[in-house]
Design an enzyme around this catalytic site. Structure first.
Site, PDB file in Angstrom:
ATOM      1  N   ARG A 167      -7.053 -47.258   2.243  1.00 11.90           N
ATOM      2  CA  ARG A 167      -6.974 -46.362   3.391  1.00 11.90           C
ATOM      3  C   ARG A 167      -8.000 -46.722   4.469  1.00 11.90           C
ATOM      4  NH1 ARG A 167      -3.488 -46.046   0.552  1.00 11.90           N
ATOM      5  NH2 ARG A 167      -2.465 -44.246  -0.383  1.00 11.90           N
ATOM      6  N   SER A 241      -1.230 -36.002   1.784  1.00 13.54           N
ATOM      7  CA  SER A 241      -2.427 -36.104   0.956  1.00 13.54           C
ATOM      8  C   SER A 241      -3.673 -35.910   1.817  1.00 13.54           C
ATOM      9  CB  SER A 241      -2.477 -37.469   0.268  1.00 13.54           C
ATOM     10  OG  SER A 241      -1.366 -37.639  -0.588  1.00 13.54           O
ATOM     11  N   GLU A 337      -8.945 -37.890   3.650  1.00 11.55           N
ATOM     12  CA  GLU A 337      -8.194 -38.991   4.245  1.00 11.55           C
ATOM     13  C   GLU A 337      -7.825 -38.649   5.688  1.00 11.55           C
ATOM     14  OE1 GLU A 337      -3.780 -40.968   3.459  1.00 11.55           O
ATOM     15  OE2 GLU A 337      -4.954 -40.274   1.751  1.00 11.55           O
TER      16      GLU A 337
END
Length: 341
Positions: A167, A241, A337
């Protein structure tokens, strides 16, 4: 091209949170983007490049200019000159990511199937290094075209230039605020090789009686799994998420595995293991809980949701409570995230 002052971003973030920006510019071509960049003044600062808004949490009005790509259109497909016969597929940064995956599968171009139904845009895939079910964008990105904000020059970065990690990319670190992604080229295959070993893909395929899936069948199964696990943003605002899955030293994992037999994990390398953040959040008792107008999804503890009328600050408060509990129970820090503004 759109150029609007005092613009409401409610429809441009999937959390469904109100927040305005001082100026909103949506460009349809690279030339339009360059023209906008050439006309910027100090009053336009700070700048924010916004994709689909699926990785954004607004806690306040944004006091600057938002740049939003609407570079779309049919992807351009070329064959590589080497013996592999791979495809190089170039798509505009404003194209919806799942539309790109659908285009590839429908045209016999393989490698992106496991990334089906991830929200966001093509441009965001190159910035965020999106991933799901054992595949990441870095596995298929060939090059990224961008415009340098300071000079208006077009630059091209190879996959290795971007230094992709879980990520992460240089667009999120030392390049943040320096470039606007305009096109992304992916190297994909003419041969379908299914990746089935991550998550519950195999179990779902077996449940419906498929052993050797086609790319279309695999895509449909992954879409079904995601729709079953994740809330519809039109019903409950969310950004998918919310937390990254932490990567820990193997010694840390071994100690936790003794304490929590059967704890899920994914081997990163001989010295590191990835532990699902959602599993830890669930073990802390957060799944399905609500604090004020913010909550944790009742089917996937990794997802924070807007129960209705929540502010960004309420989502952040819930985030911090969860992080505290996970650290106290497991000794592991989990990090968002989502980009929090």
């Amino acid at each position: 091209m759109k150029d609007i002052r005092d613009f409401q971003l409610l429809e441009y973030n999937t959390f469904g949170i109100e927040g305005k920006c001082r100026r909103f510019v949506e460009f349809d071509t690279v030339d339009e983007l360059k023209s906008v960049l050439a006309s910027l003044t100090p009053a336009d600062n700070p700048l924010m490049v916004l994709g689909g808004g699926s990785n954004l949490l607004l806690t306040r009005d944004f006091p600057g200019t938002v740049l939003h790509s609407n570079i779309v259109g049919r992807p351009v497909v070329e064959r590589t000159a080497d013996e592999t016969g791979d495809f190089l597929v170039t798509a505009g940064s404003g194209m919806i990511w799942d539309d790109f995956v659908d285009f590839c599968v429908e045209n016999g171009i393989y490698g992106a199937e496991n990334l089906s139904l991830i929200p966001g845009t093509v441009g965001a895939s190159a910035v965020q290094n999106i991933g799901a079910y054992g595949v990441e964008a870095k596995d298929i990105i060939y090059k990224v075209e961008a415009v340098e904000i300071a000079t208006g020059k077009t630059v091209t970065f190879s996959n290795s230039d971007c230094r992709y990690a879980y990520r992460q990319s240089r667009f999120k670190t030392e390049w943040k605020g320096l470039y606007v992604v305009t096109n992304v080229t992916y190297r994909l295959s003419s041969t379908f090789t299914p990746h089935l070993d991550y998550g519950n893909i195999k179990q779902e395929l077996e449940r419906i009686g498929i052993i050797n899936p086609t790319a279309n069948e695999l895509r449909r199964v992954i879409i079904h799994i995601r729709e079953t696990k994740l809330p519809d943003t039109k019903v409950e605002g969310n950004a998918g998420s919310f937390f990254m899955n932490p990567v820990v030293d193997k010694s840390k994992y071994d100690a936790l595995a003794l304490e929590y037999p059967g704890m899920p994990h994914y081997t990163v390398d001989p010295h590191h293991e990835k532990i699902p953040a959602g599993w830890m959040i669930d073990r802390c008792g957060w799944k399905g809980k609500t604090v004020g107008r913010a909550g944790v999804h009742d089917k996937q503890a990794l997802v924070l949701v807007n129960r209705g009328g929540a502010t960004g600050s309420e989502i952040v408060e819930l985030c911090n409570l969860i992080r505290k509990d996970v650290y106290e129970k497991f000794g592991i820090e989990i990090n968002p995230e989502v980009n929090i503004i």
